[in-house]
Scaffold this active site. Sequence first.
Site, PDB file in Angstrom:
ATOM      1  N   SER A 231       6.579   3.128  12.855  1.00 13.78           N
ATOM      2  CA  SER A 231       5.308   3.039  13.347  1.00 13.78           C
ATOM      3  C   SER A 231       5.006   3.858  14.503  1.00 13.78           C
ATOM      4  O   SER A 231       5.953   3.834  15.374  1.00 13.78           O
ATOM      5  CB  SER A 231       4.839   1.622  13.273  1.00 13.78           C
ATOM      6  OG  SER A 231       3.698   1.504  13.948  1.00 13.78           O
TER       7      SER A 231
ATOM      8  N   ASP B 149      12.855 -11.997  -2.309  1.00 14.34           N
ATOM      9  CA  ASP B 149      12.716 -11.826  -0.937  1.00 14.34           C
ATOM     10  C   ASP B 149      13.647 -11.308  -0.361  1.00 14.34           C
ATOM     11  O   ASP B 149      15.238 -11.567  -0.596  1.00 14.34           O
ATOM     12  CB  ASP B 149      12.342 -13.233  -0.186  1.00 14.34           C
ATOM     13  CG  ASP B 149      11.858 -13.243   1.088  1.00 14.34           C
ATOM     14  OD1 ASP B 149      10.647 -13.796   1.194  1.00 14.34           O
ATOM     15  OD2 ASP B 149      12.700 -12.816   2.025  1.00 14.34           O
TER      16      ASP B 149
ATOM     17  N   HIS C 246      -7.677  -2.333   8.739  1.00 13.85           N
ATOM     18  CA  HIS C 246      -7.716  -0.906   8.857  1.00 13.85           C
ATOM     19  C   HIS C 246      -9.269  -0.371   8.811  1.00 13.85           C
ATOM     20  O   HIS C 246      -9.952  -0.735   7.948  1.00 13.85           O
ATOM     21  CB  HIS C 246      -6.880  -0.354   8.017  1.00 13.85           C
ATOM     22  CG  HIS C 246      -5.314  -0.642   8.102  1.00 13.85           C
ATOM     23  ND1 HIS C 246      -4.439  -0.417   7.444  1.00 13.85           N
ATOM     24  CD2 HIS C 246      -4.796  -1.175   9.339  1.00 13.85           C
ATOM     25  CE1 HIS C 246      -3.197  -0.725   8.056  1.00 13.85           C
ATOM     26  NE2 HIS C 246      -3.469  -1.265   9.039  1.00 13.85           N
TER      27      HIS C 246
ATOM     28  N   TYR D 181       0.915  -1.369  -0.080  1.00 11.37           N
ATOM     29  CA  TYR D 181      -0.026   0.041   0.081  1.00 11.37           C
ATOM     30  C   TYR D 181       0.874   1.281   0.037  1.00 11.37           C
ATOM     31  O   TYR D 181       0.887   2.114  -1.005  1.00 11.37           O
ATOM     32  CB  TYR D 181      -0.855  -0.047   1.074  1.00 11.37           C
ATOM     33  CG  TYR D 181      -1.734   1.169   1.463  1.00 11.37           C
ATOM     34  CD1 TYR D 181      -2.238   1.792   0.503  1.00 11.37           C
ATOM     35  CD2 TYR D 181      -1.787   1.857   2.750  1.00 11.37           C
ATOM     36  CE1 TYR D 181      -3.016   3.028   0.665  1.00 11.37           C
ATOM     37  CE2 TYR D 181      -2.568   2.700   3.022  1.00 11.37           C
ATOM     38  CZ  TYR D 181      -3.188   3.575   2.090  1.00 11.37           C
ATOM     39  OH  TYR D 181      -4.029   4.852   2.373  1.00 11.37           O
TER      40      TYR D 181
ATOM     41  N   LYS E 141       9.882  -2.798  14.939  1.00 13.94           N
ATOM     42  CA  LYS E 141      10.118  -1.512  14.382  1.00 13.94           C
ATOM     43  C   LYS E 141      10.835  -0.954  15.287  1.00 13.94           C
ATOM     44  O   LYS E 141      11.934  -0.178  14.635  1.00 13.94           O
ATOM     45  CB  LYS E 141       8.665  -0.781  14.288  1.00 13.94           C
ATOM     46  CG  LYS E 141       7.826  -1.485  13.281  1.00 13.94           C
ATOM     47  CD  LYS E 141       8.313  -1.110  11.677  1.00 13.94           C
ATOM     48  CE  LYS E 141       7.582  -1.792  10.743  1.00 13.94           C
ATOM     49  NZ  LYS E 141       8.114  -1.674   9.525  1.00 13.94           N
TER      50      LYS E 141
ATOM     51  N   ARG F 262      -7.876   8.171  16.599  1.00  7.18           N
ATOM     52  CA  ARG F 262      -6.723   8.028  15.940  1.00  7.18           C
ATOM     53  C   ARG F 262      -6.331   9.320  15.209  1.00  7.18           C
ATOM     54  O   ARG F 262      -7.189  10.287  14.645  1.00  7.18           O
ATOM     55  CB  ARG F 262      -7.126   6.620  14.934  1.00  7.18           C
ATOM     56  CG  ARG F 262      -7.074   5.364  15.793  1.00  7.18           C
ATOM     57  CD  ARG F 262      -5.672   5.118  16.170  1.00  7.18           C
ATOM     58  NE  ARG F 262      -5.846   3.837  17.140  1.00  7.18           N
ATOM     59  CZ  ARG F 262      -6.186   3.801  18.591  1.00  7.18           C
ATOM     60  NH1 ARG F 262      -6.237   5.010  19.222  1.00  7.18           N
ATOM     61  NH2 ARG F 262      -6.199   2.612  19.132  1.00  7.18           N
TER      62      ARG F 262
ATOM     63  N   ASN G  39      -2.044   6.545  11.205  1.00  6.26           N
ATOM     64  CA  ASN G  39      -2.891   5.629  10.382  1.00  6.26           C
ATOM     65  C   ASN G  39      -2.837   5.955   9.076  1.00  6.26           C
ATOM     66  O   ASN G  39      -3.471   7.137   8.640  1.00  6.26           O
ATOM     67  CB  ASN G  39      -4.227   5.715  10.959  1.00  6.26           C
ATOM     68  CG  ASN G  39      -4.429   4.929  12.408  1.00  6.26           C
ATOM     69  OD1 ASN G  39      -3.671   5.068  13.269  1.00  6.26           O
ATOM     70  ND2 ASN G  39      -5.288   4.002  12.355  1.00  6.26           N
TER      71      ASN G  39
ATOM     72  N   TYR H 117       4.915  -6.415  16.665  1.00  7.37           N
ATOM     73  CA  TYR H 117       5.097  -5.718  15.748  1.00  7.37           C
ATOM     74  C   TYR H 117       5.880  -4.289  16.023  1.00  7.37           C
ATOM     75  O   TYR H 117       7.011  -3.889  15.568  1.00  7.37           O
ATOM     76  CB  TYR H 117       3.707  -5.395  15.004  1.00  7.37           C
ATOM     77  CG  TYR H 117       3.835  -4.337  14.297  1.00  7.37           C
ATOM     78  CD1 TYR H 117       4.396  -4.367  12.936  1.00  7.37           C
ATOM     79  CD2 TYR H 117       2.915  -3.069  14.385  1.00  7.37           C
ATOM     80  CE1 TYR H 117       4.404  -3.524  12.072  1.00  7.37           C
ATOM     81  CE2 TYR H 117       3.243  -2.051  13.452  1.00  7.37           C
ATOM     82  CZ  TYR H 117       3.890  -2.198  11.983  1.00  7.37           C
ATOM     83  OH  TYR H 117       3.913  -1.121  11.259  1.00  7.37           O
TER      84      TYR H 117
HETATM   85  N1  LIG Z   1      -0.368   1.325   6.735  1.00  3.16           N
HETATM   86  C1  LIG Z   1       0.004   1.832   7.779  1.00  3.16           C
HETATM   87  O1  LIG Z   1      -0.979   2.512   8.438  1.00  3.16           O
HETATM   88  C2  LIG Z   1       1.333   1.801   8.346  1.00  3.16           C
HETATM   89  C3  LIG Z   1       1.475   2.380   9.575  1.00  3.16           C
HETATM   90  C4  LIG Z   1       2.681   2.400  10.345  1.00  3.16           C
HETATM   91  C5  LIG Z   1       3.688   1.808   9.653  1.00  3.16           C
HETATM   92  N2  LIG Z   1       3.663   1.068   8.800  1.00  3.16           N
HETATM   93  C6  LIG Z   1       4.599   0.697   8.038  1.00  3.16           C
HETATM   94  O2  LIG Z   1       4.837   0.938   6.716  1.00  3.16           O
HETATM   95  C7  LIG Z   1       5.268  -0.190   5.719  1.00  3.16           C
HETATM   96  C8  LIG Z   1       4.196  -0.105   4.614  1.00  3.16           C
HETATM   97  O3  LIG Z   1       2.954  -0.552   5.216  1.00  3.16           O
HETATM   98  P1  LIG Z   1       1.930  -1.029   4.236  1.00  3.16           P
HETATM   99  O4  LIG Z   1       0.647  -0.669   4.678  1.00  3.16           O
HETATM  100  O5  LIG Z   1       2.140  -0.580   2.889  1.00  3.16           O
HETATM  101  O6  LIG Z   1       2.052  -2.661   4.130  1.00  3.16           O
HETATM  102  P2  LIG Z   1       1.749  -3.610   2.870  1.00  3.16           P
HETATM  103  O7  LIG Z   1       1.581  -4.955   3.863  1.00  3.16           O
HETATM  104  O8  LIG Z   1       0.870  -3.250   2.139  1.00  3.16           O
HETATM  105  O9  LIG Z   1       3.172  -3.750   2.240  1.00  3.16           O
HETATM  106  C9  LIG Z   1       4.174  -4.379   2.757  1.00  3.16           C
HETATM  107  C10 LIG Z   1       4.899  -4.933   1.284  1.00  3.16           C
HETATM  108  O10 LIG Z   1       6.185  -5.631   1.636  1.00  3.16           O
HETATM  109  C11 LIG Z   1       6.226  -6.847   0.865  1.00  3.16           C
HETATM  110  N3  LIG Z   1       7.230  -7.597   1.858  1.00  3.16           N
HETATM  111  C12 LIG Z   1       7.060  -8.094   3.029  1.00  3.16           C
HETATM  112  N4  LIG Z   1       7.946  -8.898   3.518  1.00  3.16           N
HETATM  113  C13 LIG Z   1       8.826  -9.026   2.394  1.00  3.16           C
HETATM  114  C14 LIG Z   1      10.022  -9.660   2.111  1.00  3.16           C
HETATM  115  N5  LIG Z   1      10.631 -10.466   3.202  1.00  3.16           N
HETATM  116  N6  LIG Z   1      10.926  -9.329   0.998  1.00  3.16           N
HETATM  117  C15 LIG Z   1      10.322  -8.568   0.012  1.00  3.16           C
HETATM  118  N7  LIG Z   1       8.998  -7.935   0.192  1.00  3.16           N
HETATM  119  C16 LIG Z   1       8.476  -8.122   1.257  1.00  3.16           C
HETATM  120  C17 LIG Z   1       4.855  -7.287   0.814  1.00  3.16           C
HETATM  121  O11 LIG Z   1       4.551  -8.123  -0.300  1.00  3.16           O
HETATM  122  C18 LIG Z   1       4.204  -5.997   0.447  1.00  3.16           C
HETATM  123  O12 LIG Z   1       4.066  -5.891  -0.858  1.00  3.16           O
HETATM  124  C19 LIG Z   1       5.525  -1.240   6.720  1.00  3.16           C
HETATM  125  O13 LIG Z   1       6.745  -1.196   6.940  1.00  3.16           O
HETATM  126  C20 LIG Z   1       4.401  -1.042   7.872  1.00  3.16           C
HETATM  127  O14 LIG Z   1       5.192  -1.575   9.044  1.00  3.16           O
HETATM  128  C21 LIG Z   1       2.299   1.070   7.839  1.00  3.16           C
END
Ligand SMILES: NC(=O)c1ccc[n+]([C@@H]2O[C@H](COP(=O)([O-])OP(=O)(O)OC[C@H]3O[C@@H](n4cnc5c(N)ncnc54)[C@H](O)[C@@H]3O)[C@@H](O)[C@H]2O)c1
Length: 332
Positions: A117, A51, A187, A11, A145, A219, A170, A141
């Site tokens: 986060s 990966d 979410h 995302y 981080k 939030r 968020n 989680y």
């Molecule tokens: N969405 C939120 O509200 C939010 C809030 C705080 C922090 N974050 C952080 O932001 C980042 C992105 O969040 P998001 O919501 O886009 O998550 P998401 O799950 O949509 O995207 C994570 C991506 O990482 C890829 N991935 C996971 N492990 C992998 C690996 N070992 N090798 C290669 N690719 C891998 C997944 O396939 C996925 O496309 C994350 O680190 C998350 O912890 C998100």
Amino acid sequence: MNILVTGGAGYVGSVCAEILITHGHAVFVFDNLSVGYRRAVPQSAVFFEGDLADRQALDRLFAAHQIEAVMHFAAFALVEESVRKPSAYYVNNVANSIQLLDAMVRHRVKKLIFSSSAAIYGEPKIAPIPEEHQAAPINPYGHTKLTFERILEDCGAATGLQYACLRYFNAAGATRERGEDHRPETHLIPILLQVALGQRPNFPINGTDYPTHDGTCIRDFVHVFDIAEAHVLALDQLERISGHVFNIGSNRGHSVREALETARRVTGHPIPVVEASRRPGDPAILVASSQKTERVLGWRPQFSSLSTIVESAWAWKQKFPFGYGEDRQAAP
Ligand SMILES: NC(=O)c1ccc[n+]([C@@H]2O[C@H](COP(=O)([O-])OP(=O)(O)OC[C@H]3O[C@@H](n4cnc5c(N)ncnc54)[C@H](O)[C@@H]3O)[C@@H](O)[C@H]2O)c1
């Protein structure tokens, strides 16, 4: 600049890839598609399916392209899952992130922006939360981080790596082509919109007895476009701000009921609710102080009002009711 975006099929990473391209950068996406979608990756980005655990795949990528900076989004990011499978979270979010760092050192890549986060604050004592608030995660989680933030501190000192940690609150909202499609979806805003589209029968309010004005959690929603802009600003100024952590939030809190009312207004759907009990580990109020980010980075969130966020997410959801699902037809 040539920028490697890990997790760029997810995302936030896919939207950042899109915005980096509009800023004239060349984007290389590395993602194992474990939860991301090939279709989310912008067409003009170079895509590598791989990966982070695969040292050779990382070496091939770094050797073939002159990567100058890395934005590291790839992670597991479901709080509840992290409680059930902590070791998987430590492996992916810590050990695999170290693989990435080591590969950067081997290939002399010196710039990194890390997706941290608000989960690192645990149950905060005040709102809004400044960056210097005690870090005390209450789930695996959040621990992963915070652990990686500390690893960056040590590796920065040892290797001369320039880095910044962006602690998002968020993330929400969508651009025209990219939005939120997590499976399972945990979410709030996408769940509200799934109800409005008839994909779920009702919206569960988890806890109506919090010490807030209407009893529901509060939030801080921040538009994913504004998050992407914060990355661009942080990268531009990395030399000056290296080692800093920044909250990425809107400075404003909205209760779950306010989000519900906004979604009802934007969609015109009654969105029925069921009132459920609290989920363990949900703090009552999580609101960022974004003062430092505004002052130091010059960040001005433009799209992070709740109405704009929900309107943009709804526009995307109507265009792609099944998100990136390969198996089903997106609406015309
Ligand atoms: N969405 C939120 O509200 C939010 C809030 C705080 C922090 N974050 C952080 O932001 C980042 C992105 O969040 P998001 O919501 O886009 O998550 P998401 O799950 O949509 O995207 C994570 C991506 O990482 C890829 N991935 C996971 N492990 C992998 C690996 N070992 N090798 C290669 N690719 C891998 C997944 O396939 C996925 O496309 C994350 O680190 C998350 O912890 C998100």
